[in-house]
Each structure stands twice: as C-alpha cells, then as structure tokens.
Design a protein around this motif. Structure first.
Motif, PDB file in Angstrom:
ATOM      1  N   UNK A  41       0.828  -1.196   0.000  1.00 50.58           N
ATOM      2  CA  UNK A  41       0.000   0.000   0.000  1.00 50.58           C
ATOM      3  C   UNK A  41       0.868   1.255   0.000  1.00 50.58           C
ATOM      4  N   UNK A  42       0.444   2.279  -0.739  1.00 46.08           N
ATOM      5  CA  UNK A  42       1.155   3.565  -0.769  1.00 46.08           C
ATOM      6  C   UNK A  42       0.171   4.613  -0.273  1.00 46.08           C
ATOM      7  N   UNK A  43       0.390   5.106   0.942  1.00 46.64           N
ATOM      8  CA  UNK A  43      -0.585   5.947   1.637  1.00 46.64           C
ATOM      9  C   UNK A  43      -0.077   7.377   1.711  1.00 46.64           C
ATOM     10  N   UNK A  44      -0.623   8.252   0.849  1.00 50.13           N
ATOM     11  CA  UNK A  44      -0.125   9.624   0.736  1.00 50.13           C
ATOM     12  C   UNK A  44      -1.284  10.592   0.501  1.00 50.13           C
ATOM     13  N   UNK A  45      -1.057  11.906   0.737  1.00 47.70           N
ATOM     14  CA  UNK A  45      -2.084  12.904   0.404  1.00 47.70           C
ATOM     15  C   UNK A  45      -1.988  13.278  -1.077  1.00 47.70           C
ATOM     16  N   UNK A  46      -2.879  12.728  -1.896  1.00 48.66           N
ATOM     17  CA  UNK A  46      -2.828  12.947  -3.337  1.00 48.66           C
ATOM     18  C   UNK A  46      -3.678  14.139  -3.767  1.00 48.66           C
ATOM     19  N   UNK A  59       5.153   8.083  -8.739  1.00 49.34           N
ATOM     20  CA  UNK A  59       5.796   7.830 -10.031  1.00 49.34           C
ATOM     21  C   UNK A  59       7.170   7.203  -9.847  1.00 49.34           C
ATOM     22  N   UNK A  60       7.937   7.732  -8.889  1.00 43.71           N
ATOM     23  CA  UNK A  60       9.290   7.209  -8.670  1.00 43.71           C
ATOM     24  C   UNK A  60       9.240   5.766  -8.174  1.00 43.71           C
ATOM     25  N   UNK A  61       8.329   5.473  -7.261  1.00 49.76           N
ATOM     26  CA  UNK A  61       8.198   4.106  -6.761  1.00 49.76           C
ATOM     27  C   UNK A  61       7.747   3.155  -7.873  1.00 49.76           C
ATOM     28  N   UNK A  62       6.820   3.610  -8.688  1.00 47.50           N
ATOM     29  CA  UNK A  62       6.329   2.771  -9.792  1.00 47.50           C
ATOM     30  C   UNK A  62       7.443   2.472 -10.781  1.00 47.50           C
ATOM     31  N   UNK A  63       8.252   3.498 -11.086  1.00 48.10           N
ATOM     32  CA  UNK A  63       9.367   3.307 -12.018  1.00 48.10           C
ATOM     33  C   UNK A  63      10.387   2.330 -11.446  1.00 48.10           C
ATOM     34  N   UNK A  64      10.713   2.514 -10.166  1.00 47.33           N
ATOM     35  CA  UNK A  64      11.705   1.621  -9.549  1.00 47.33           C
ATOM     36  C   UNK A  64      11.208   0.171  -9.546  1.00 47.33           C
ATOM     37  N   UNK A 332       9.959  15.485 -16.533  1.00 46.66           N
ATOM     38  CA  UNK A 332      10.433  16.505 -15.598  1.00 46.66           C
ATOM     39  C   UNK A 332      11.069  15.815 -14.397  1.00 46.66           C
ATOM     40  N   UNK A 333      11.857  16.576 -13.641  1.00 47.18           N
ATOM     41  CA  UNK A 333      12.420  16.034 -12.413  1.00 47.18           C
ATOM     42  C   UNK A 333      11.313  15.851 -11.371  1.00 47.18           C
ATOM     43  N   UNK A 334      11.536  15.012 -10.352  1.00 46.65           N
ATOM     44  CA  UNK A 334      10.554  14.906  -9.269  1.00 46.65           C
ATOM     45  C   UNK A 334      10.337  16.270  -8.610  1.00 46.65           C
ATOM     46  N   UNK A 335       9.118  16.512  -8.149  1.00 46.50           N
ATOM     47  CA  UNK A 335       8.797  17.792  -7.529  1.00 46.50           C
ATOM     48  C   UNK A 335       9.432  17.930  -6.151  1.00 46.50           C
ATOM     49  N   UNK A 336       9.855  16.835  -5.574  1.00 45.65           N
ATOM     50  CA  UNK A 336      10.389  16.866  -4.207  1.00 45.65           C
ATOM     51  C   UNK A 336      11.422  15.761  -4.021  1.00 45.65           C
ATOM     52  N   UNK A 337      12.470  16.024  -3.223  1.00 54.49           N
ATOM     53  CA  UNK A 337      13.420  14.956  -2.887  1.00 54.49           C
ATOM     54  C   UNK A 337      12.740  13.779  -2.202  1.00 54.49           C
ATOM     55  N   UNK A 338      11.593  14.013  -1.580  1.00 55.90           N
ATOM     56  CA  UNK A 338      10.896  12.917  -0.889  1.00 55.90           C
ATOM     57  C   UNK A 338      10.484  11.805  -1.856  1.00 55.90           C
ATOM     58  N   UNK A 339      10.440  12.104  -3.149  1.00 60.31           N
ATOM     59  CA  UNK A 339      10.154  11.048  -4.123  1.00 60.31           C
ATOM     60  C   UNK A 339      11.206   9.951  -4.038  1.00 60.31           C
ATOM     61  N   UNK A 340      12.475  10.355  -3.907  1.00 64.15           N
ATOM     62  CA  UNK A 340      13.554   9.369  -3.810  1.00 64.15           C
ATOM     63  C   UNK A 340      13.542   8.683  -2.445  1.00 64.15           C
ATOM     64  N   UNK A 342      10.880   7.971  -0.960  1.00 63.85           N
ATOM     65  CA  UNK A 342       9.834   6.961  -1.139  1.00 63.85           C
ATOM     66  C   UNK A 342      10.392   5.695  -1.768  1.00 63.85           C
ATOM     67  N   UNK A 343      11.297   5.865  -2.739  1.00 66.13           N
ATOM     68  CA  UNK A 343      11.944   4.702  -3.354  1.00 66.13           C
ATOM     69  C   UNK A 343      12.801   3.972  -2.314  1.00 66.13           C
ATOM     70  N   UNK A 344      13.498   4.770  -1.464  1.00 66.29           N
ATOM     71  CA  UNK A 344      14.321   4.123  -0.436  1.00 66.29           C
ATOM     72  C   UNK A 344      13.472   3.297   0.521  1.00 66.29           C
ATOM     73  N   UNK A 345      12.320   3.841   0.902  1.00 68.47           N
ATOM     74  CA  UNK A 345      11.407   3.080   1.772  1.00 68.47           C
ATOM     75  C   UNK A 345      10.930   1.817   1.076  1.00 68.47           C
ATOM     76  N   UNK A 346      10.652   1.932  -0.229  1.00 68.93           N
ATOM     77  CA  UNK A 346      10.225   0.751  -0.991  1.00 68.93           C
ATOM     78  C   UNK A 346      11.339  -0.291  -1.045  1.00 68.93           C
ATOM     79  N   UNK A 347      12.590   0.160  -1.187  1.00 70.22           N
ATOM     80  CA  UNK A 347      13.710  -0.789  -1.192  1.00 70.22           C
ATOM     81  C   UNK A 347      13.763  -1.584   0.113  1.00 70.22           C
ATOM     82  N   UNK A 348      13.520  -0.921   1.228  1.00 67.12           N
ATOM     83  CA  UNK A 348      13.502  -1.614   2.523  1.00 67.12           C
ATOM     84  C   UNK A 348      12.378  -2.650   2.558  1.00 67.12           C
ATOM     85  N   UNK A 349      11.203  -2.245   2.081  1.00 71.40           N
ATOM     86  CA  UNK A 349      10.051  -3.154   2.090  1.00 71.40           C
ATOM     87  C   UNK A 349      10.303  -4.352   1.171  1.00 71.40           C
ATOM     88  N   UNK A 350      10.841  -4.114  -0.023  1.00 65.95           N
ATOM     89  CA  UNK A 350      11.098  -5.211  -0.951  1.00 65.95           C
ATOM     90  C   UNK A 350      12.132  -6.185  -0.397  1.00 65.95           C
TER      91      UNK A 350
END
Length: 419
Positions: A41-46, A59-64, A332-340, A342-350
């Motif tokens: 699950x990806x729980x964020x304010x969209x 987007x970054x998590x989906x790409x990774x 375009x580049x990610x709007x926020x460093x938090x996008x990366x 998010x990928x780091x958190x996904x790496x831990x989960x995977x």
C-alpha cells in the motif's frame, strides 16, 4: 472494548483468515509457506498542496518497481494507491487516515504500507496496523520526522503507538530533533539572527519542529518568542504587527504549507518586509510545494530538509541514472526529494518481502527483529549504506540540507552537519 477497536478486530480477524486461505491456495511452485503475489500500500495525500510531491513519489516508486521486474525474490509485487487527503480539507484528513488504516488491514493481499507523508496521520495508522492479528503489519515512512513515533518524546511516546508492545514502524528519514537544531544553528551562524518569532501550526509535526528550533535557538543565544497560527484565519496581521513591535529579525514557520501557509507568508512580508530584511526560515513542511516556491513573497526564504536534496542525491551514479530515467519517462524532475526517499522506503520493504515467508508477520519481523534490513550503498537510492535499527525503526543516515528559494525554485545551499 470501544466500537472502533471492536470493528478493527473483526476486520483483522477476517484478514487473518483470508491471508491463511490465500497461502493455502498459492500456486506457481511456492512451498505453501506464503503467497506468490503481494501488495504494498502507498498511503499519501494525493490532493491539495501536497499533490505534486505525492504524485512524484508514486511515479518514482512505480518506475523503480518496474525496473526491478515487479518482483522481490520469488514474490510478484504490485503497488496500491491510498489517498489520505480529502478535497474538502485540501490536505491529509484524520478520518480518512483512520479509514485507510482499516482498509490496509482488510486488504488480504497487502503485506506492508509505504507512508505516510504526515506524522499526524502516522499516529492514527500505526496503532491500527500494530493490532492486526495477522501481523503486526509493517509501515515504512519516507517523510515522517516527528521524533515521538520511534523514541522517547512526549508523554507516553513511543510506547502508546504500539499497543501490542511489538514494533511495526520504520522510516528512512531522520527526525525533527535534528532538523530544528540544524535550522537554529544555521540561523545564528550563517544569517546572524538575534531575535526570532517561532510559529507552529498546532499540529503534531509543527509543534515538534518549532520546539526543537526554539530550544536550540535559545541555547545559541537568540532571543525567542513563540506563537501559533490558526490555519483557518483570513489574515495574520495581528500576529505580525506584534512581531514588528518586538523588532524581530527572523520568523520560523514550524508547520506545513497546507495550513494556510501562503497567506501566512504574504502577511509576514507585507508587515515585516522581504526575506532579506527579516529572515524567513521554514522546515521541510514548506518544502516541495511549487505553489509556495512561485510566490514573490517566498523569494529568499530558507528551508531545512531532513535528508539530501536532488542535486546532492544525483551525485551517486545509481541515483543519477534513476533521475535521468525518471525525467525521460515523466518529462520533468521529481517535484520533491521525498520522491527518492519513497523509493528508499520501498527498497527496505522489498528486501523484507524477499527474505520473508510472504506473511505480514514475516515481513515485519525482517525489519524489526534480528539483524534487521540493510541496503548496500551500491544499490541504495540514497547513495549510501542504509541500515534500519530493528529496535527502534530509525535509519542510520542522519543528513540535513539547507536550501533557499531563488527565482521560484528550491536551490540547495549546503549540507548541514548536525552536532
């Protein structure tokens, strides 16, 4: 047993039964000890002001995940989006966060949650996931910076977030006790601030980071006055007229931009002057908002970010290539460093899913028991060895960045060593 807990128990019991049934029905050569297809699950304010940062994170998590073959070891992994904001609130919403937590538990294929963005939302979700009888269910946040989620802070913290006395929460970003300290040290050493108005937005995150700034600023010899801003106010003239009388040379905005931060900054500049005349310093709650960055009144504002900015992260070959791939795919580049992050958190989960038996309990235990989870620098999206402390859920990387808004864009000034 109150009604909410009773409802939760019923949902969790149903989920436990369903998970067991899925394991028994698993195919594809699996040993039967777990499912072969799992959901994160990806729980964020969209919606609202955080939409751009949340969309970039998704987007970054989906790409990774796509580049990883949509797999973690023998498990096929898919992401499921949960919006913890509402159009009416324009930001995260307490009722929606609680609903999402119960939905996570009820989704029988889901083994972990990436999120939340806001610490206040995490405070509502962690105890629900913690009491899942088929878990506890793992949550890994890329952006929660409130210290009390993992360490002794306010009364009863962090124990009150974990009713079962078992940890189920981790994060890949450092905490506000470091962020507030860094901002105050920068204020006196780089900006020469002597008299600062420290504001908070009355929320968990805002009060925490404002207190840390105020405590360190006082320690550094800065005169400090404190106040809170009402997110529903039509203007803040009275607040800043008093600050003008007090001759402040600095305003610290402890809170999130979603809480009427635009009006707050407009009134600050209108009454106290631009950000060269009276310094404006904000925490990461004001970072990653294009609407804020483009405001004329934001020009020259300083910000702290508990982590590294995109330009610093791009120096890692792994991360630099990923950012190139991201721009090629999304334009375009990610709007926020938090996008990366998010990928780091996904790496831990995977990594946890790959080492687990495919159950919620098994995934959580890989992160929060034994030796925990480590991601080597050669693959970590943050470009350095990442290790989650299995006792607390905190990450070993303590990075802090100072940035400023120039020409409508967030620009890195320097990394700040926290002492």
């Amino acid at each position: 047993m109150n009604r909410r807990i009773k409802a939760l128990t019923v949902l969790a019991a149903a989920a436990a039964t369903a998970v067991a049934a899925t394991a028994c029905d698993s195919s594809g050569g699996d040993s039967g000890s777990g499912t072969t297809e799992v959901v994160v699950g990806v729980d964020l304010p969209f919606q609202g002001s955080s939409k751009d940062a949340s969309d970039s994170t998704w987007n970054a998590m989906s790409l990774y995940l796509e580049q990883s073959g949509n797999k973690a070891g023998k498990y096929k992994v898919t992401l499921k989006k949960y919006d913890d904001s509402t159009a009416a609130a324009g930001k995260w919403d307490a009722a929606q966060c609680t609903k999402n937590a119960n939905d996570h538990v009820a989704n029988t294929s889901e083994v972990a949650v990436m999120g939340t963005y806001n610490s206040g939302c995490a405070q509502l979700q962690i105890p629900v996931l913690n009491q899942d009888p088929s878990g506890p269910m793992l949550m890994v946040s890329h952006a929660n910076t409130n210290p009390g989620l993992t360490k002794t802070w306010d009364t009863g913290e962090p124990g009150k977030w974990y009713p079962t006395n078992k940890r189920n929460y981790a994060r890949v970003v450092t905490t506000d006790d470091y962020q507030g300290k860094a901002a105050a040290q920068m204020a006196i050493k780089d900006l020469g601030v002597k008299n600062c108005l420290v504001l908070d937005d009355t929320e968990t995150y805002g009060k925490g980071v404002a207190k840390q700034f105020a405590d360190e600023a006082t320690k550094q010899g800065i005169k400090v006055s404190t106040a809170a801003w009402d997110a529903k106010a039509t203007n803040y003239n009275a607040l800043f007229n008093k600050a003008k009388t007090d001759a402040v040379d600095c305003v610290f905005t402890g809170g999130v931009f979603d809480n009427n931060g635009g009006q707050l900054v407009k009134d600050k500049v209108k009454i106290l002057g631009d950000n060269k005349t009276v310094k404006l310093i904000g925490p990461d709650g004001m970072v990653g908002y294009p609407e804020f960055d483009k405001m004329p009144e934001a020009e020259g504002a300083y910000q702290t970010f508990p982590g590294l900015g995109l330009s610093d992260l791009a120096k890692s070959p792994v991360t630099g290539k990923f950012l190139t791939d991201y721009k090629a795919k999304y334009g375009a580049d990610p709007a926020s460093p938090y996008a990366l992050y998010g990928v780091q958190a996904l790496q831990v989960i995977l990594a946890a899913i790959e080492k687990s038996d495919g159950t919620r309990k098994g995934v959580t235990e890989q992160v929060l028991s034994g030796t925990g989870v480590s991601i080597p620098a050669s693959t970590a999206i943050l470009g350095k060895d990442i290790k989650i402390d299995p006792a607390t859920g905190d990450v070993n990387a303590i990075d802090m960045t100072i940035q400023t808004i120039t020409g409508g864009k967030e620009t890195t000034v320097k990394a700040w060593p926290v002492a």
